[in-house]
Scaffold this motif. Structure first.
Motif, PDB file in Angstrom:
ATOM      1  N   ARG A   7       0.823  -1.202   0.000  1.00 55.46           N
ATOM      2  CA  ARG A   7       0.000   0.000   0.000  1.00 55.46           C
ATOM      3  C   ARG A   7       0.858   1.253   0.000  1.00 55.46           C
ATOM      4  NH1 ARG A   7      -4.733  -1.560   4.424  1.00 55.46           N
ATOM      5  NH2 ARG A   7      -5.892  -3.000   3.067  1.00 55.46           N
ATOM      6  N   ARG A   8       1.930   1.235   0.828  1.00 57.08           N
ATOM      7  CA  ARG A   8       2.838   2.386   0.848  1.00 57.08           C
ATOM      8  C   ARG A   8       3.476   2.582  -0.513  1.00 57.08           C
ATOM      9  NH1 ARG A   8       5.054   0.313   5.730  1.00 57.08           N
ATOM     10  NH2 ARG A   8       4.082   1.278   7.553  1.00 57.08           N
ATOM     11  N   SER A   9       3.863   1.462  -1.094  1.00 59.64           N
ATOM     12  CA  SER A   9       4.524   1.538  -2.387  1.00 59.64           C
ATOM     13  C   SER A   9       3.600   2.133  -3.440  1.00 59.64           C
ATOM     14  CB  SER A   9       4.972   0.138  -2.811  1.00 59.64           C
ATOM     15  OG  SER A   9       5.548   0.174  -4.084  1.00 59.64           O
ATOM     16  N   ALA A  10       2.347   1.683  -3.438  1.00 61.14           N
ATOM     17  CA  ALA A  10       1.373   2.209  -4.402  1.00 61.14           C
ATOM     18  C   ALA A  10       1.134   3.698  -4.161  1.00 61.14           C
ATOM     19  CB  ALA A  10       0.063   1.425  -4.298  1.00 61.14           C
ATOM     20  N   SER A  11       1.046   4.117  -2.875  1.00 61.14           N
ATOM     21  CA  SER A  11       0.835   5.523  -2.555  1.00 61.14           C
ATOM     22  C   SER A  11       2.023   6.359  -2.978  1.00 61.14           C
ATOM     23  CB  SER A  11       0.606   5.662  -1.043  1.00 61.14           C
ATOM     24  OG  SER A  11       0.474   7.006  -0.688  1.00 61.14           O
ATOM     25  N   GLN A  12       3.237   5.859  -2.733  1.00 60.04           N
ATOM     26  CA  GLN A  12       4.436   6.582  -3.147  1.00 60.04           C
ATOM     27  C   GLN A  12       4.494   6.722  -4.660  1.00 60.04           C
ATOM     28  OE1 GLN A  12       7.617   4.353  -1.408  1.00 60.04           O
ATOM     29  NE2 GLN A  12       7.364   5.252   0.637  1.00 60.04           N
ATOM     30  N   LYS A  13       4.095   5.671  -5.364  1.00 61.43           N
ATOM     31  CA  LYS A  13       4.099   5.734  -6.825  1.00 61.43           C
ATOM     32  C   LYS A  13       3.133   6.801  -7.334  1.00 61.43           C
ATOM     33  CE  LYS A  13       5.569   0.983  -7.736  1.00 61.43           C
ATOM     34  NZ  LYS A  13       5.181  -0.315  -8.293  1.00 61.43           N
ATOM     35  N   ARG A  14       1.960   6.900  -6.693  1.00 62.87           N
ATOM     36  CA  ARG A  14       0.988   7.916  -7.116  1.00 62.87           C
ATOM     37  C   ARG A  14       1.538   9.313  -6.901  1.00 62.87           C
ATOM     38  NH1 ARG A  14      -2.842   4.398  -4.837  1.00 62.87           N
ATOM     39  NH2 ARG A  14      -2.858   5.611  -2.893  1.00 62.87           N
ATOM     40  N   LYS A  20       5.819  14.183 -11.056  1.00 63.62           N
ATOM     41  CA  LYS A  20       6.379  14.197 -12.407  1.00 63.62           C
ATOM     42  C   LYS A  20       5.458  14.950 -13.364  1.00 63.62           C
ATOM     43  CE  LYS A  20       9.063   9.899 -12.083  1.00 63.62           C
ATOM     44  NZ  LYS A  20       9.208   8.515 -12.587  1.00 63.62           N
ATOM     45  N   ALA A  21       4.144  14.674 -13.232  1.00 61.99           N
ATOM     46  CA  ALA A  21       3.181  15.352 -14.109  1.00 61.99           C
ATOM     47  C   ALA A  21       3.224  16.855 -13.889  1.00 61.99           C
ATOM     48  CB  ALA A  21       1.773  14.819 -13.857  1.00 61.99           C
ATOM     49  N   GLY A  22       3.299  17.261 -12.607  1.00 58.89           N
ATOM     50  CA  GLY A  22       3.378  18.672 -12.313  1.00 58.89           C
ATOM     51  C   GLY A  22       4.650  19.308 -12.846  1.00 58.89           C
ATOM     52  N   ALA A  23       5.760  18.584 -12.699  1.00 56.85           N
ATOM     53  CA  ALA A  23       7.041  19.107 -13.200  1.00 56.85           C
ATOM     54  C   ALA A  23       7.009  19.274 -14.706  1.00 56.85           C
ATOM     55  CB  ALA A  23       8.173  18.167 -12.788  1.00 56.85           C
ATOM     56  N   TRP A  24       6.496  18.234 -15.412  1.00 59.88           N
ATOM     57  CA  TRP A  24       6.409  18.327 -16.867  1.00 59.88           C
ATOM     58  C   TRP A  24       5.473  19.455 -17.300  1.00 59.88           C
ATOM     59  CZ3 TRP A  24       9.654  16.782 -20.258  1.00 59.88           C
ATOM     60  CH2 TRP A  24      10.456  15.659 -20.026  1.00 59.88           C
TER      61      TRP A  24
END
Length: 233
Positions: A7-14, A20-24
């Motif tokens: 769950r942590r991993s999935a949350s970190q990925k989101r 990344k989307a914001g940076a792009w």
């Protein structure tokens, strides 16, 4: 534990994906600005200037309005204070002198056919005449101690006098204030209730017709001060 890690991993990925989307997105916007800066810079400057001028104009307007409102309140309160000081002479008048005093104020303001009719059996009228606009008026005068209140019954007696004399306007002038029921009765039935504060203003030079515009206001308690404050803003 494995489930929590997933769950942590999935949350970190989101979160990483959102970053990344914001940076792009920021990169794209910056690139567009750099590409078209020669076209849009003049519009940006104009918008900034218009915003600054508009903000400055609004601030000046707001400041001027606050100053004017404050000045009107001060002048009004000062006029009431001066009028009250002058009422010291009125407070020592007898009933007949007070009726003559009110009749003289009416004449000063352009009323015509003004005559004092107060006497025993006067059918509730102390002064009669015509307003400057030609309407007939009947006035009840009460020179009371400022601590005494005008009762609802006294206002109703004036209404009866208005009907008896077929007068267009009924005016109650007193050196004191109206009780709450008397004030409501006056306002609801179109009686011009000239209490002590308004009498002070009238004596200080305010015209009788101007008192009708503030009928039912200004009796000195907290509720009326709040009403007066709203009126001047």
């Amino acid at each position: 534990m494995a489930v929590r890690k997933r769950r942590r991993s999935a949350s970190q990925k989101r979160r990483e994906s959102q970053l990344k989307a914001g940076a792009w997105g920021g990169v794209v916007v910056l690139a567009l600005l750099l590409t078209f800066w020669s076209v849009i810079w003049s519009y940006a400057v104009e918008v900034s200037i218009i915003g600054a001028v508009g903000g400055g104009a609004w601030w000046l307007w707001r400041t001027d309005r606050l100053i004017r409102v404050s000045d009107r309140r001060w002048r009004h309160d000062e006029a009431v204070s001066v009028g009250h000081r002058r009422l010291a002479e009125v407070d020592i008048m007898d009933g007949t002198q007070f009726e003559d005093f009110v009749a003289d104020l009416c004449r000063r303001d352009g009323c015509t056919d003004v005559r004092r009719v107060g006497r025993t059996g006067d059918d509730g009228a102390d002064v009669r005449g015509r307003l400057p606009d030609g309407r007939t008026m009947v006035i009840q005068c009460k020179r009371y101690n400022p601590k005494r209140k005008i009762s609802n019954g006294e206002v109703r007696n004036l209404l009866g006098s208005q009907v008896h004399f077929k007068a267009d306007v009924a005016i109650f002038v007193t050196t004191t204030y109206f009780s709450a029921p008397a004030e409501r009765c006056a306002v609801q039935n179109g009686v011009v209730a000239v209490h002590r504060d308004h009498l002070g203003l009238w004596n200080n030079g305010a015209a009788l017709p101007s008192l009708t515009a503030v009928n039912g206001a200004g009796q000195g308690d907290r509720r009326h001060r709040a009403l007066r404050k709203d009126t001047y803003e």
